[in-house]
Design a protein around this motif. Sequence first.
Motif, PDB file in Angstrom:
ATOM      1  N   CYS A 154      95.417  22.890  28.190  1.00 14.70           N
ATOM      2  CA  CYS A 154      96.075  22.534  26.936  1.00 14.70           C
ATOM      3  C   CYS A 154      96.694  23.752  26.264  1.00 14.70           C
ATOM      4  N   HIS A 155      96.665  24.910  26.914  1.00 11.54           N
ATOM      5  CA  HIS A 155      97.157  26.131  26.283  1.00 11.54           C
ATOM      6  C   HIS A 155      97.505  27.137  27.367  1.00 11.54           C
ATOM      7  N   LEU A 156      98.332  28.105  27.018  1.00 18.01           N
ATOM      8  CA  LEU A 156      98.520  29.258  27.900  1.00 18.01           C
ATOM      9  C   LEU A 156      97.398  30.239  27.604  1.00 18.01           C
ATOM     10  N   ASP A 157      97.004  31.033  28.591  1.00 18.75           N
ATOM     11  CA  ASP A 157      96.034  32.081  28.319  1.00 18.75           C
ATOM     12  C   ASP A 157      96.555  33.414  28.844  1.00 18.75           C
ATOM     13  N   GLY A 158      95.824  34.466  28.542  1.00 17.07           N
ATOM     14  CA  GLY A 158      96.274  35.814  28.863  1.00 17.07           C
ATOM     15  C   GLY A 158      96.514  36.030  30.348  1.00 17.07           C
ATOM     16  N   HIS A 159      95.705  35.361  31.139  1.00 15.43           N
ATOM     17  CA  HIS A 159      95.789  35.520  32.583  1.00 15.43           C
ATOM     18  C   HIS A 159      97.092  34.920  33.142  1.00 15.43           C
ATOM     19  N   MET A 160      97.433  33.716  32.695  1.00 18.16           N
ATOM     20  CA  MET A 160      98.680  33.076  33.151  1.00 18.16           C
ATOM     21  C   MET A 160      99.888  33.898  32.735  1.00 18.16           C
ATOM     22  N   VAL A 161      99.851  34.394  31.517  1.00 23.00           N
ATOM     23  CA  VAL A 161     101.000  35.156  31.011  1.00 23.00           C
ATOM     24  C   VAL A 161     101.138  36.468  31.776  1.00 23.00           C
ATOM     25  N   GLY A 162     100.017  37.069  32.133  1.00 23.80           N
ATOM     26  CA  GLY A 162     100.053  38.299  32.927  1.00 23.80           C
ATOM     27  C   GLY A 162     100.775  38.084  34.247  1.00 23.80           C
ATOM     28  N   HIS A 163     100.460  36.973  34.902  1.00 24.14           N
ATOM     29  CA  HIS A 163     101.137  36.673  36.167  1.00 24.14           C
ATOM     30  C   HIS A 163     102.623  36.415  35.950  1.00 24.14           C
ATOM     31  N   ALA A 164     102.936  35.659  34.910  1.00 29.52           N
ATOM     32  CA  ALA A 164     104.341  35.331  34.657  1.00 29.52           C
ATOM     33  C   ALA A 164     105.130  36.606  34.363  1.00 29.52           C
ATOM     34  N   LEU A 165     104.479  37.519  33.666  1.00 25.20           N
ATOM     35  CA  LEU A 165     105.127  38.776  33.289  1.00 25.20           C
ATOM     36  C   LEU A 165     105.515  39.596  34.522  1.00 25.20           C
ATOM     37  N   GLU A 166     104.703  39.502  35.553  1.00 26.70           N
ATOM     38  CA  GLU A 166     105.008  40.232  36.790  1.00 26.70           C
ATOM     39  C   GLU A 166     106.339  39.783  37.381  1.00 26.70           C
ATOM     40  N   GLY A 167     106.680  38.531  37.142  1.00 28.10           N
ATOM     41  CA  GLY A 167     107.910  38.000  37.721  1.00 28.10           C
ATOM     42  C   GLY A 167     109.134  38.232  36.864  1.00 28.10           C
ATOM     43  N   LEU A 168     108.957  38.871  35.718  1.00 29.16           N
ATOM     44  CA  LEU A 168     110.100  39.140  34.831  1.00 29.16           C
ATOM     45  C   LEU A 168     110.357  40.635  34.792  1.00 29.16           C
ATOM     46  N   LYS A 169     111.629  40.993  34.872  1.00 25.67           N
ATOM     47  CA  LYS A 169     111.954  42.421  34.914  1.00 25.67           C
ATOM     48  C   LYS A 169     112.258  42.992  33.540  1.00 25.67           C
ATOM     49  N   ILE A 170     112.174  42.181  32.520  1.00 26.64           N
ATOM     50  CA  ILE A 170     112.664  42.593  31.199  1.00 26.64           C
ATOM     51  C   ILE A 170     112.083  43.929  30.718  1.00 26.64           C
ATOM     52  N   ARG A 171     112.974  44.723  30.112  1.00 24.31           N
ATOM     53  CA  ARG A 171     112.608  46.011  29.502  1.00 24.31           C
ATOM     54  C   ARG A 171     113.384  46.141  28.215  1.00 24.31           C
ATOM     55  N   ASP A 172     112.785  46.821  27.246  1.00 26.35           N
ATOM     56  CA  ASP A 172     113.454  47.067  25.960  1.00 26.35           C
ATOM     57  C   ASP A 172     114.148  45.815  25.434  1.00 26.35           C
ATOM     58  N   GLY A 173     113.405  44.742  25.402  1.00 22.09           N
ATOM     59  CA  GLY A 173     113.995  43.488  24.936  1.00 22.09           C
ATOM     60  C   GLY A 173     112.974  42.624  24.221  1.00 22.09           C
ATOM     61  N   VAL A 174     113.286  41.339  24.193  1.00 21.95           N
ATOM     62  CA  VAL A 174     112.423  40.379  23.502  1.00 21.95           C
ATOM     63  C   VAL A 174     111.964  39.317  24.499  1.00 21.95           C
ATOM     64  N   LEU A 175     110.654  39.104  24.531  1.00 23.12           N
ATOM     65  CA  LEU A 175     110.090  38.059  25.382  1.00 23.12           C
ATOM     66  C   LEU A 175     109.571  36.939  24.487  1.00 23.12           C
ATOM     67  N   PHE A 176     110.123  35.754  24.667  1.00 27.43           N
ATOM     68  CA  PHE A 176     109.612  34.598  23.949  1.00 27.43           C
ATOM     69  C   PHE A 176     108.652  33.854  24.868  1.00 27.43           C
ATOM     70  N   ILE A 177     107.466  33.592  24.357  1.00 27.03           N
ATOM     71  CA  ILE A 177     106.504  32.798  25.119  1.00 27.03           C
ATOM     72  C   ILE A 177     106.395  31.455  24.413  1.00 27.03           C
ATOM     73  N   GLU A 178     106.936  30.430  25.040  1.00 25.48           N
ATOM     74  CA  GLU A 178     106.870  29.104  24.419  1.00 25.48           C
ATOM     75  C   GLU A 178     105.597  28.431  24.888  1.00 25.48           C
ATOM     76  N   ASN A 179     104.647  28.351  23.988  1.00 26.18           N
ATOM     77  CA  ASN A 179     103.336  27.836  24.368  1.00 26.18           C
ATOM     78  C   ASN A 179     103.385  26.319  24.566  1.00 26.18           C
ATOM     79  N   VAL A 180     102.318  25.786  25.125  1.00 29.57           N
ATOM     80  CA  VAL A 180     102.198  24.344  25.282  1.00 29.57           C
ATOM     81  C   VAL A 180     102.210  23.711  23.892  1.00 29.57           C
TER      82      VAL A 180
END
Lengths: 283, 113
Positions: A154-180
């Motif tokens: 029913c929610h995102l947690d730190g572990h899922m976001v950590g994995h997702a972050l590995e797949g994003l190359k973003i630097r010096d920008g803004v990351l929006f995490i749209e939660n459940v």
Amino acid sequence: MCTVCGCGAGEVKIEGGRSHRHDHAHDHEHDHHHHDHSHGPAHDHHDYGKGPAHAHAPGLSQARMIEIETDILAKNNEYAAANRAELARRGVLALNLVSSPGSGKTTLLVRTIEMMREEVPVAVIEGDQRTANDAERIRATGAPAIQVNTGKGCHLDGHMVGHALEGLKIRDGVLFIENVGNLVCPAGFDLGEAHKVVILSVTEGEDKPLKYPDMFHASDLMLLTKTDLLPHLDFDVERCMENARRINPKIRILRVSARTGEGMEDWLAWIRISREMNRIGRK
Amino acid sequence: MHEMSICESIVSVIEQQAVAQSFSRVKRVRLEIGPLAGVELEALRFSYDVVTKGGIAEGSALEVIEMPVTAWCMPCAKPVTVRERYDPCPDCGSYQVQITGGDELRIRDMEVD
């Protein structure tokens, strides 16, 4: 099985451009967990050697009572701390967008990205129980997005976001995490974000802050969305804002409409200032 | 629904401790939970029975110590007790009340064999 998100149950899916399953989990610097999906909850995949779980007093065996004094969410908090360090290293401001389903998070995000893309790199992590529809809507703007399907969660947690972050190359920008879409559970799970932003649409009740106080208490900014619909509704904006401030006197509130553009410049200004604040003192 | 993942975290801590402190059976686990922790106790108890099944904590008793919501009233300049986040100070009626405790979500201790 991952005791934080239950991902070992095969229910959590992380997808998107350079996405990966858990076999990619070890190629980053903070190799903080070890996956072994071969069995149930009876294993451990997190090195607690330096963590709070070792804060017990060895040899305290009287009456076989064991003092633990451990925060139950300590593990999630460790993942969140690792995410926060990684985000700081990359100079990324992460915002955790929380709301009920249907508040207009994705529409607001699409509009925000369209307005911001020229000035700053933007990426999105989309959390939904099922489907990749939202990530596709974001990708249509040209911004990279990774969909996380939480399955039964029913929610995102730190572990899922950590994995997702590995797949994003973003630097010096803004990351929006749209939660459940859920005003209850995501309040308790730190993802490593700089701020939680709670989104409430004027088609909901003005007493939502009182009904779901934890989320409004945990958020730094509240966006009151779909304000273009106000002429058709009995929604009492002042009352709603008063309720939110009763729960959280420090919360900032912006009225926005992705459709008419009302309030969008203020929202963008808040993001810019937050980026600055996030950067100051980090280098 | 997040009570299920909370229970999985509890079991994970128990299993860590079982290795570190050499025990094979858990008889009783005591938690400290505040009313502001966002946990539904009935759901937690239900999930606990489900999640502990087949492990070293199967059949163990789950005891919950309910912590009070404590707060600091700024006009009164003293600690007070409230029930919810939006409650006014019980003495002066002011809303300038800062919550100082009540969101605990911790394992205090456990009884083991």
